[in-house]
Write a protein that holds these residues in place. Sequence first.
Motif, mmCIF file in Angstrom:
data_model
loop_
_atom_site.group_PDB
_atom_site.id
_atom_site.type_symbol
_atom_site.label_atom_id
_atom_site.label_comp_id
_atom_site.label_asym_id
_atom_site.label_seq_id
_atom_site.Cartn_x
_atom_site.Cartn_y
_atom_site.Cartn_z
ATOM 1 N N LEU A 30 0.823 -1.211 0.000
ATOM 2 C CA LEU A 30 0.000 0.000 0.000
ATOM 3 C C LEU A 30 0.852 1.253 0.000
ATOM 4 O O LEU A 30 0.583 2.202 -0.741
ATOM 5 C CB LEU A 30 -0.932 0.000 1.212
ATOM 6 C CG LEU A 30 -1.977 -1.097 1.204
ATOM 7 C CD1 LEU A 30 -2.997 -0.860 2.294
ATOM 8 C CD2 LEU A 30 -2.676 -1.160 -0.149
ATOM 9 N N VAL A 31 1.893 1.255 0.849
ATOM 10 C CA VAL A 31 2.734 2.452 0.911
ATOM 11 C C VAL A 31 3.416 2.673 -0.436
ATOM 12 O O VAL A 31 3.458 3.794 -0.947
ATOM 13 C CB VAL A 31 3.782 2.333 2.036
ATOM 14 C CG1 VAL A 31 4.745 3.494 1.984
ATOM 15 C CG2 VAL A 31 3.094 2.279 3.380
ATOM 16 N N ALA A 46 1.146 4.072 -3.056
ATOM 17 C CA ALA A 46 0.877 5.499 -2.858
ATOM 18 C C ALA A 46 1.953 6.327 -3.551
ATOM 19 O O ALA A 46 1.656 7.281 -4.273
ATOM 20 C CB ALA A 46 0.822 5.828 -1.375
ATOM 21 N N VAL A 47 3.219 5.909 -3.369
ATOM 22 C CA VAL A 47 4.316 6.627 -4.028
ATOM 23 C C VAL A 47 4.225 6.435 -5.542
ATOM 24 O O VAL A 47 4.366 7.386 -6.321
ATOM 25 C CB VAL A 47 5.674 6.133 -3.489
ATOM 26 C CG1 VAL A 47 6.815 6.868 -4.164
ATOM 27 C CG2 VAL A 47 5.741 6.315 -1.991
ATOM 28 N N THR A 48 3.953 5.180 -5.959
ATOM 29 C CA THR A 48 3.788 4.898 -7.383
ATOM 30 C C THR A 48 2.714 5.786 -7.992
ATOM 31 O O THR A 48 2.889 6.353 -9.069
ATOM 32 C CB THR A 48 3.361 3.429 -7.575
ATOM 33 O OG1 THR A 48 4.320 2.598 -6.949
ATOM 34 C CG2 THR A 48 3.254 3.081 -9.038
ATOM 35 N N VAL A 72 0.177 -4.112 -6.763
ATOM 36 C CA VAL A 72 0.433 -4.460 -5.358
ATOM 37 C C VAL A 72 1.182 -5.795 -5.242
ATOM 38 O O VAL A 72 2.169 -5.884 -4.509
ATOM 39 C CB VAL A 72 -0.878 -4.489 -4.543
ATOM 40 C CG1 VAL A 72 -0.611 -4.971 -3.138
ATOM 41 C CG2 VAL A 72 -1.501 -3.121 -4.503
ATOM 42 N N PRO A 73 0.741 -6.856 -5.960
ATOM 43 C CA PRO A 73 1.463 -8.124 -5.836
ATOM 44 C C PRO A 73 2.952 -7.975 -6.111
ATOM 45 O O PRO A 73 3.778 -8.541 -5.388
ATOM 46 C CB PRO A 73 0.805 -9.015 -6.888
ATOM 47 C CG PRO A 73 -0.542 -8.455 -7.065
ATOM 48 C CD PRO A 73 -0.429 -6.989 -6.850
ATOM 49 N N ALA A 74 3.296 -7.193 -7.132
ATOM 50 C CA ALA A 74 4.714 -7.022 -7.454
ATOM 51 C C ALA A 74 5.463 -6.408 -6.274
ATOM 52 O O ALA A 74 6.595 -6.794 -5.974
ATOM 53 C CB ALA A 74 4.871 -6.143 -8.692
ATOM 54 N N THR A 122 -2.379 -13.989 -1.046
ATOM 55 C CA THR A 122 -2.547 -12.539 -1.171
ATOM 56 C C THR A 122 -2.387 -12.084 -2.613
ATOM 57 O O THR A 122 -3.190 -11.314 -3.140
ATOM 58 C CB THR A 122 -1.510 -11.814 -0.300
ATOM 59 O OG1 THR A 122 -1.479 -12.424 0.973
ATOM 60 C CG2 THR A 122 -1.841 -10.359 -0.163
ATOM 61 N N VAL A 123 -1.331 -12.596 -3.248
ATOM 62 C CA VAL A 123 -1.069 -12.169 -4.629
ATOM 63 C C VAL A 123 -2.218 -12.581 -5.537
ATOM 64 O O VAL A 123 -2.685 -11.801 -6.369
ATOM 65 C CB VAL A 123 0.282 -12.753 -5.103
ATOM 66 C CG1 VAL A 123 0.440 -12.588 -6.591
ATOM 67 C CG2 VAL A 123 1.420 -12.090 -4.362
ATOM 68 N N LEU A 124 -2.709 -13.824 -5.349
ATOM 69 C CA LEU A 124 -3.835 -14.273 -6.165
ATOM 70 C C LEU A 124 -5.055 -13.384 -5.934
ATOM 71 O O LEU A 124 -5.728 -12.980 -6.872
ATOM 72 C CB LEU A 124 -4.192 -15.728 -5.831
ATOM 73 C CG LEU A 124 -3.308 -16.786 -6.473
ATOM 74 C CD1 LEU A 124 -3.785 -18.174 -6.081
ATOM 75 C CD2 LEU A 124 -3.332 -16.638 -7.991
ATOM 76 N N CYS A 125 -5.317 -13.073 -4.664
ATOM 77 C CA CYS A 125 -6.467 -12.226 -4.351
ATOM 78 C C CYS A 125 -6.357 -10.885 -5.063
ATOM 79 O O CYS A 125 -7.318 -10.408 -5.662
ATOM 80 C CB CYS A 125 -6.566 -11.985 -2.856
ATOM 81 S SG CYS A 125 -7.329 -13.337 -1.990
ATOM 82 N N PHE A 126 -5.170 -10.279 -5.004
ATOM 83 C CA PHE A 126 -5.004 -8.985 -5.654
ATOM 84 C C PHE A 126 -5.180 -9.104 -7.161
ATOM 85 O O PHE A 126 -5.761 -8.233 -7.802
ATOM 86 C CB PHE A 126 -3.640 -8.372 -5.321
ATOM 87 C CG PHE A 126 -3.671 -7.517 -4.094
ATOM 88 C CD1 PHE A 126 -4.336 -6.299 -4.099
ATOM 89 C CD2 PHE A 126 -3.053 -7.933 -2.930
ATOM 90 C CE1 PHE A 126 -4.376 -5.517 -2.957
ATOM 91 C CE2 PHE A 126 -3.094 -7.152 -1.789
ATOM 92 C CZ PHE A 126 -3.757 -5.940 -1.804
#
Lengths: 375, 297
Positions: free
Chosen positions: A174-175, A178-180, A301-303, A354-358
């Motif tokens: 998430l952080v 935000a920068v991205t 996000v996964p990346a 988590t990655v799959l969910c995203f």
Amino acid sequence: MATPASTNDGSAGTLSPWALIGRRFAHHRLAVASLYLLAVLYALALGAEFFAPYPRQWRDLTRAYCPPQLPQFSLRHGLHVPAMRAFVDPLTFKKSYIEDEGAPVKLGFFVKGAPYVFWGLLTWDRHFFGVKNTAAQRPDGRPVTFYFLGADKYGEDIFSRLIYGSRISLSVGLVSIAVTFLLGVTIGGISGYVGGATDTFIQRGIEVINAFPQIPLWLAFGAVLPADWSPLSTYFAITLVLSLLGWTGLARVVRGKILSLREEDYATAARLLGASHTRILFRHLLPGFASHIIVVLTMSVPAMILGETSLSFLQLGLRPPIVSWGVMLQDCLSIQTVENYPWLLMPVVMIVLTVLCFNFLGDGLRDAADPYSTR
Amino acid sequence: MNEPGAIPAAAPLLSVRGLCKHFPVLSRGFRRPSSEWVKAVDNVNFDIAQGETLGLVGESGCGKTTTARCALRAIDPTAGEVFFRLPDGRVVDLARLSAGELKPVRRHVQMIFQDPVSSLNPRMTVRDIVGEPLVIHGLARGDELETRVAEVLARVGLKPEHRTRYPHAFSGGQRQRIGIARAIIMRPSLIVCDEATSALDVSVQAQVLDLLKELQREFRLTYLFVAHNLDVVRNFCDRVAVMRKGRIVELAPTPQIFAAPQHAYTRILLSAVPSPDPDVKMNFNVGEELAKLDAAE
Ligand SMILES: Nc1ncnc2c1ncn2[C@@H]1O[C@H](COP(=O)(O)OP(=O)(O)O)[C@@H](O)[C@H]1O
Ligand SMILES: [Mg+2]
């Protein structure tokens, strides 16, 4: 979009594009399920002290590599796990555990446990789930233990650490988005709206950044990261590195969308009405692809999560005593350990989940935002 | 005898002089030498008197849209002047004004677009679209804004309760009416209609043309009416300019264009218009004749 959406239905025409996106998203079962699962994961991370049976620093060295204990139910003992007895193989010296005939460890919900300070606000000692009677002792005089997902080499509870680790691992994503987001929208926006030589310059710059080999860059970064930095500084440095490489994709999407939307007649119309650049950009152009930005961010996000994990796993990122999924995986560097104690790989399960969910969530959002797009 | 291109007797509302717009031709190669230019608009001159409707007709790609957009300074012309007379009598050159000077002038010149889908922001409600001009120029807000939007919607034949809807809930003709409402809400003196009816069905086309006529009478509007065939302009325009390859080849009062076309190109365009007289045959060889015209030059 050209077909008038059932004008006779009265309400249909007043649904905002966002409401329509919401409706389409609700039809994407997998994405909705992913959204709920992610909500649960983030809730666990937020309330880690409460949801984790044990405090972050808790360990019982005599119980190293205790296997996962699945709770059982019987009328006599209620929810319980059998007591365990350590046993060292006289030939291989491999430590293993066997079930003891003694009194089982009783479990319960909302049990009293170690006290904690919740977000610096209130002190409490209840835990969502754990050993019911913490005063109960084993024959050797130590308190009874319960390892839901097993223990690591220090006898720390993997389940508790997964929950504490999710705080770092899930927020890194998430952080850094935000920068991205800030970098991508600003630089991509300038590139698309101003155009000309500025655009060319930024696009070539992005190509150079994308051509950078990532792993050597990480290695170099890990080498310059001062070892005496506080865990918090290291954490922010990591998120910054991840997003400094990650904004280019978003910048390209933003630029492309602005280039195409700028030519729409409604943008010309706004200009002919005398609208300022800011108004055209934020009122007319940006809303046209805000949904695309959300999709791109979700997909990235996964990346970021994988980036944190890889950096920490390679011991270039976060280090103990910080708990993150990547740090936990540092225990899995030897194949022999993994072979003997496969439950050490639990962080991998969480990461994949988590990655799959995203990814499912991003898929669903994209289909909802842009029903005519083909992959 | 009426001079075809003569400046109307009164001082014109809009006066376009030597307007040129050249686009660089981008070659396919890696380097992009822009030594070649498309002369989309090439030395165009015309005047429009207050309250008049000037038709601008020509085949697709001849530079009508570019002319209209240059005249409104939606794009910067390469050369030429666009004199516009403000309601207070001052005359400004739209082609030279800076962005800051342009904004107050924008109140008085508006445009209606060809594509009813693309000209309305799909993410704004009808209220926000139609009321935006007033917001930008700070002319009304709050309840007054609401009332004026409702009024203008009623005037163009929409229901005031359509305000909360989004453009996707409307048909092509209704969307064009929303575009018209946005254009007239500030009471401009000049409206440029860029093929405002081309995308509509014939019956809807007639309704929208009628509406434009009524509005012209009511608000003393002046139109620059762009169309790609002569059929639409016959009953709508006072004078017609025929455009070909970026130039105006003939400019005359409408009856004269239809009765005694001077330029060969105008005659070809005319022959392609279905005539109300069943004995007059329609010309299906327009392409061939245009090619002959090209060869003759
Ligand atoms: N932005 C642009 N860049 C390059 N060429 C253009 C551009 N806009 C228009 N043209 C060219 O100018 C000519 C006139 O176009 P346009 O004014 O749209 O014609 P019309 O409206 O009469 O169909 C065309 O040949 C077109 O290809
Ligand atoms: Mg055109």
